[in-house]
Design an enzyme around this catalytic site. Structure first.
Site, PDB file in Angstrom:
ATOM      1  CG  ASN A 125      -0.154   0.197   2.670  1.00  0.00           C
ATOM      2  OD1 ASN A 125       0.845   0.440   2.619  1.00  0.00           O
ATOM      3  ND2 ASN A 125      -1.103   0.098   3.686  1.00  0.00           N
ATOM      4  CE  LYS A 126       4.102   1.547   4.042  1.00  0.00           C
ATOM      5  NZ  LYS A 126       5.046   1.234   4.525  1.00  0.00           N
ATOM      6  CB  VAL A 127       4.223   6.269  -2.721  1.00  0.00           C
ATOM      7  CG1 VAL A 127       4.355   7.110  -4.092  1.00  0.00           C
ATOM      8  CG2 VAL A 127       3.517   7.013  -1.666  1.00  0.00           C
TER       9      VAL A 127
END
Ligand SMILES: *Cc1c(COP(=O)(O)O)cnc(C)c1O
Length: 403
Positions: free
Chosen positions: A207-209
């Site tokens: 779910n990170k950039v």
């Protein structure tokens, strides 16, 4: 709109008591959503057919591209940001009996990796509701002869005061480690976050950039730190399987205690493919964030941390809102989900209040950290979020927070 239940005799339970929402609200808005393109799929498929799946040429290509994009001499790809933090602390010489000053208002990994080294995390409070970064004044107060390093976290992709912290660390001969898990390609004074200290740790978590699933990266300008991280990620072996695959002969030695912190080729290929879209995805996140800020500022009962100007240099990983009434937080989150299908989260429950840490630090209190944590709600944000999805979130918050 076919199939969305617009018929008046079958009111949706989701919209009951929620004026202003139409049948489109039947579809929930996720906190985060991930899209994989044809290029991404092709890159992974090519890798799976290549005959080499552990770390290899693609990992090296990803490291080189990431380092170039960051403006760092070295990027060492590893299995997670947690692994990168562990290696960064070890490279700073952190060991048993040492202390590392760290925020509590962060993901638990920032502090856990200090414990992996046998050292003690010393939690420092944040600046305040407008800026939940670690407070340099609080850091300075906590320096002791045992302090080895300071860890800064760029919350939500917004720069912590790493310029001031770098100076402080230099004066006290401490290492500065940046947990840049939220902040790929974000900057402070035109310089990329993750390049202000001895090492920066990045995450490729789902779910990170820059999301891949699992993976991480240690960035550094130090040749010594990079070569230590490269050795320790693969059991400290003097010859790796990849070296042998490329023709290296002979046996190997294990001169130190290492780990298996390697990333594999399919993940590196996916990361490299996604890295090409990073800037444009961050640009979209910035637009959405500015739009959120413009609309949410009209809603009584909440505030939004950071200044509008900071958005332009942030990677805009998460959108945080702070309720004026912390007592309403859990009920508001429940109603956002139940009545509007809006998924939310809390970034973060303070580390020092988790039971594993409570047992070690039973009396520790960090008033500003606890205050912001009690007020915070993380609302949906992802690069392909539509303005109609965003409008639904804004409307839902306006309705539920005003109550
Ligand atoms: C996600 C995260 C980590 C850990 O990242 P992994 O790649 O899952 O190990 C560390 N620090 C912060 C601030 C994070 O958000």
């Amino acid at each position: 709109m076919p199939g969305t239940g617009t018929s008046t005799d079958t009111p949706s339970p989701l919209v009951t008591g929620s004026p202003g929402l139409d049948a489109a609200s039947l579809e929930s808005v996720p906190l985060f959503d991930l899209r994989v393109t044809e290029d991404d799929l092709q890159a992974v498929a090519d890798t799976l057919r290549s005959g080499w799946l552990s770390s290899g040429a693609r990992t090296q290509a990803f490291e080189e591209a990431f380092a170039a994009q960051l403006g760092a001499r070295h990027a060492v790809a590893v299995s997670s940001c947690t692994a990168a933090l562990h290696l960064a602390y070890l490279a700073a010489g952190v060991g048993p009996g040492d202390e590392v000053i760290v925020p509590s208002y962060t993901f638990t990994a920032t502090a856990n990796a200090i414990l992996y080294c046998g050292a003690t995390p010393v939690f420092a409070d944040v600046i305040g509701l407008d800026d939940p970064s670690i407070d340099p004044l609080e850091v300075e107060r906590r320096i002791t002869p045992r302090t080895k390093a300071v860890a800064a976290v760029h919350f939500g992709g917004y720069a912590a005061p790493v310029d001031d912290l770098a100076k402080l660390c230099e004066d006290h001969r401490l290492a500065l480690i940046e947990d840049a898990a939220h902040a790929p390609s974000a900057t402070l004074h035109g310089r990329k976050l993750g390049t202000f200290g001895l090492a920066g740790a990045f995450s490729l978590f789902s779910n990170k950039v820059l999301s891949v699933g699992e993976g991480g990266l240690l960035a550094t300008d130090s040749d010594a730190v990079a070569s230590m991280a490269r050795r320790l990620r693969s059991h400290a072996m003097t010859l790796t399987s990849w070296d042998k695959h490329q023709g290296a002969r002979g046996s190997y030695d294990v001169p130190a205690l290492g780990f298996n912190y390697r990333i594999d080729e399919p993940r590196s290929a996916l990361a490299l493919s996604r890295l090409r879209r990073l800037e444009e995805e961050i640009a979209r996140r910035r637009d959405l964030t500015l739009r959120y800020r413009a609309h949410l500022s009209d809603i009584a009962g909440l505030s939004v941390p950071f200044a509008d100007a900071a958005v332009e240099t942030s990677s805009c990983y998460v959108m945080a809102i702070l309720l004026n009434d912390p007592g309403a937080r859990d009920a508001v989150r429940l109603r956002l989900r139940e009545n509007h299908g809006v998924q939310t989260s809390i970034f973060y429950p303070p580390i020092h209040l988790f039971s594993a840490y409570r047992a070690r630090f039973p009396d520790l209190s960090l008033p500003r950290t606890e205050d912001i944590s009690n007020r915070e709600i993380t609302i949906p944000l992802f690069s392909h979020m539509t303005t109609s999805q965003q409008d639904r979130v804004i409307q839902a918050i306006g309705y539920e927070v005003r109550q």
